[in-house]
Scaffold this active site. Structure first.
Site, PDB file in Angstrom:
ATOM      1  CE1 TYR A  21      -3.883   1.910   0.602  1.00  0.00           C
ATOM      2  CE2 TYR A  21      -2.384   3.391   1.667  1.00  0.00           C
ATOM      3  CZ  TYR A  21      -3.656   3.407   1.084  1.00  0.00           C
ATOM      4  OH  TYR A  21      -4.386   4.286   0.908  1.00  0.00           O
ATOM      5  CG  PHE A  63      -7.514  18.135 -24.162  1.00  0.00           C
ATOM      6  CD1 PHE A  63      -7.389  17.726 -25.614  1.00  0.00           C
ATOM      7  CD2 PHE A  63      -7.704  17.415 -23.125  1.00  0.00           C
ATOM      8  CE1 PHE A  63      -8.106  16.355 -25.710  1.00  0.00           C
ATOM      9  CE2 PHE A  63      -8.049  16.131 -23.386  1.00  0.00           C
ATOM     10  CZ  PHE A  63      -8.084  15.463 -24.532  1.00  0.00           C
ATOM     11  CB  THR A  64     -12.262  17.632 -23.740  1.00  0.00           C
ATOM     12  OG1 THR A  64     -11.261  16.713 -23.694  1.00  0.00           O
ATOM     13  CG2 THR A  64     -12.509  17.963 -25.451  1.00  0.00           C
ATOM     14  CG  ASP A  68      -1.489  18.176 -21.473  1.00  0.00           C
ATOM     15  OD1 ASP A  68      -0.814  17.138 -21.470  1.00  0.00           O
ATOM     16  OD2 ASP A  68      -2.522  18.268 -21.798  1.00  0.00           O
ATOM     17  CE  LYS A 115      -3.940  10.827 -24.272  1.00  0.00           C
ATOM     18  NZ  LYS A 115      -4.798  10.650 -23.063  1.00  0.00           N
ATOM     19  NE  ARG A 141     -11.681  15.699 -29.788  1.00  0.00           N
ATOM     20  CZ  ARG A 141     -11.740  15.150 -28.400  1.00  0.00           C
ATOM     21  NH1 ARG A 141     -10.573  14.820 -27.978  1.00  0.00           N
ATOM     22  NH2 ARG A 141     -12.774  14.898 -27.689  1.00  0.00           N
ATOM     23  CG  PHE A 150     -16.155  14.642 -26.530  1.00  0.00           C
ATOM     24  CD1 PHE A 150     -16.298  15.565 -25.590  1.00  0.00           C
ATOM     25  CD2 PHE A 150     -15.593  13.718 -26.333  1.00  0.00           C
ATOM     26  CE1 PHE A 150     -15.260  15.849 -24.792  1.00  0.00           C
ATOM     27  CE2 PHE A 150     -14.634  13.658 -25.597  1.00  0.00           C
ATOM     28  CZ  PHE A 150     -14.433  14.742 -24.536  1.00  0.00           C
TER      29      PHE A 150
END
Ligand SMILES: Cc1ncc(COP(=O)(O)O)c(C=O)c1O
Length: 471
Positions: free
Chosen positions: A85, A137-138, A228, A271, A395, A462
């Site tokens: 943990y 960005f969303t 980001d 990513k 998009r 979306f």
């Protein structure tokens, strides 16, 4: 020597072809479902590819997020998971990898990118502040808004034009930023929300010169820059290819220099970092680190796992190292370019230059007769699936959502269908099949009609909205 008209794409373009720096060890069968099944599936999914079952998809280009193939080293790492943990050794491996390759001092793990966005936004934004950035960005913008902030787009104008071939369309326009500061005052700026390989602009990079100038600019006003870093390895590749003075530098060196001009970064490790789940936030400010560490235990998990299993963190530590290997990034971006060049050669409208993680089809170019409130990119995405079983993502107007103040659609300049290429997953033959399908859809463009939205969730619509064809 026989004279053959058959030429590889590399030969046609007068260059040596690239190949993937790996061979395949395990395969996952995929199958093409019949046209009737695709029509049924699309109708059931309300013409939204997010609502399709993956079993009904042939080639899945919905996203490059969490869809990559891990290496044999990463799978071996999975067996080395320390599922304690607290204080798992895998956390320290991952922390070290972030420090080594991104250069920040303090690291907090999160379950994925939006977990990190939540922590940063809640700790850095005060109600009524502004968060300028290089295109929204969303999930990022929604977290700004949930913290009481307002996102302001300060990307260069060229980014909003799919045909403009500027090599660094992700760049920040410092004049726009200065105008905002003059209008609202520097103390009203929470931080700069800077992204590499700008997703909503078509996977377009930021130059080193631009981030360096941004740093100088922000130092004058005492404003911080948070990055980001989700696709920063790909951004670094574009710098290596396009920016004077970086041709002989490795991706790893370029990445670290870029990060050095920022105050911290957040990451969707699904990513660039080559894992199926995971994320992190890393900063240089000890007080902010303290605040992030306090908050992570409320929303994600203890500060040494943040929602990830020990094995996930081990795979992530290895993924960080593999992500910056020059051969890997060259072939990854090269595959995106391969698909993009096929479409460009057939005069199919796509965002130019071809981006780092995806080819973006320009739905306004496909369907000038479909108004934006009939969702041309949603239509194009649905048509591509119906034709071929290839799944992309909208998009455009649907992704942009509504302005929280006026309640109107935001009507973004870019109305795109994204074909995101998962890392280390598909072959050149898959790209050929995709390109041929896009061509068929393009050739049928004049007979294609719009969609109406029949269900609209409040946030990030979306993902779950539903549509019906307009008769
Ligand atoms: C540029 C960018 N930032 C942040 C995120 C959010 O990350 P996650 O999906 O891991 O929550 C994404 C995911 O698509 C992204 O593309």
């Amino acid at each position: 020597m026989t004279d053959s008209s058959l030429k590889t794409i590399g030969q046609q373009k007068g260059r040596r072809s690239w190949a993937e720096p790996w061979k395949i060890k395990a395969v996952e069968p995929i199958r093409m479902v019949s046209r009737e099944e695709r029509m049924r599936a699309m109708k059931e999914a309300g013409y939204n590819t997010f609502l399709l079952r993956s079993e009904d998809v042939y080639i899945d280009l919905l996203t490059d997020s969490g869809t990559g193939a891990m290496s044999d080293r990463q799978w071996a790492g999975i067996m080395m998971g320390d599922e304690s943990y607290a204080g798992s050794r895998n956390f320290y491996r991952m922390e070290q990898a972030v420090q080594t390759y991104y250069g920040y001092s303090y690291v907090v793990p999160t379950h994925q990118g939006r977990g990190a966005e939540h922590l940063l936004s809640q700790n850095m934004i005060e109600s009524g502040q502004y968060v300028p950035g290089n295109m929204y960005f969303t999930t990022t913008r929604l977290h700004h808004e949930l913290a009481g902030g307002t996102f302001v787009d300060v990307i260069i104008d060229q980014a909003h034009d799919p045909r403009n071939e500027h090599p660094f369309k992700g760049n920040v326009d410092l004049d726009k930023l200065e105008a905002l500061i003059k209008e609202v005052g520097a103390e009203k700026i929470a931080y700069i929300s800077l992204a590499g390989t700008v997703n909503m602009a078509g996977g377009q990079p930021v130059s080193m010169a631009n981030v360096r100038a941004l740093r100088d600019f922000c130092d004058r006003y005492g404003i911080r820059i948070y990055l980001d870093a989700t696709r920063m390895a790909e951004n670094s590749f574009f710098i290596q290819q396009r920016e004077e003075g970086y041709q002989d530098k490795s991706i790893a060196t370029i990445l670290k220099e870029f990060c050095s001009y920022t105050d911290g970064a957040w990451m969707s490790a699904k990513k660039d970092n080559l894992v199926n789940i995971g994320g992190w936030i890393a900063v240089n400010d000890a007080d902010l680190f303290d605040a992030l560490r306090n908050m992570v235990v409320i929303y994600e998990g203890l500060h040494t796992y943040g929602g990830m299993a020990g094995r996930d963190m081990e795979a992530l530590a290895i993924g960080i190292e593999e992500a910056v290997e020059d051969d890997h990034v060259r072939s990854r971006v090269g595959q995106v370019l391969y698909l993009g060049e096929l479409l460009l050669d057939w005069d199919i409208p796509i965002v130019k230059p071809v981006g780092g993680h995806a080819v973006f089809l320009d739905a306004k170019g496909f369907y000038p007769h479909i108004p934006q409130d009939q969702y041309p990119a949603q239509v194009l995405t649905a048509q591509l699936y119906l034709e071929s079983g290839v799944r992309g993502m909208e998009r455009g107007n649907v992704s942009a959502g509504r302005d929280p103040k006026t309640g109107d659609h935001r009507y973004p300049a870019l109305e795109l269908t994204r074909l995101a290429i998962p890392r280390r997953v598909y072959t050149q033959a898959h790209m050929d099949v995709v390109a041929e399908a896009v061509k068929i859809v393009y050739d049928a463009r004049e007979q294609t009609r719009g969609l109406k939205m029949v269900y609209e969730p409040k946030d990030l619509r979306f993902f779950q909205s539903r549509f019906e064809p307009i008769a």
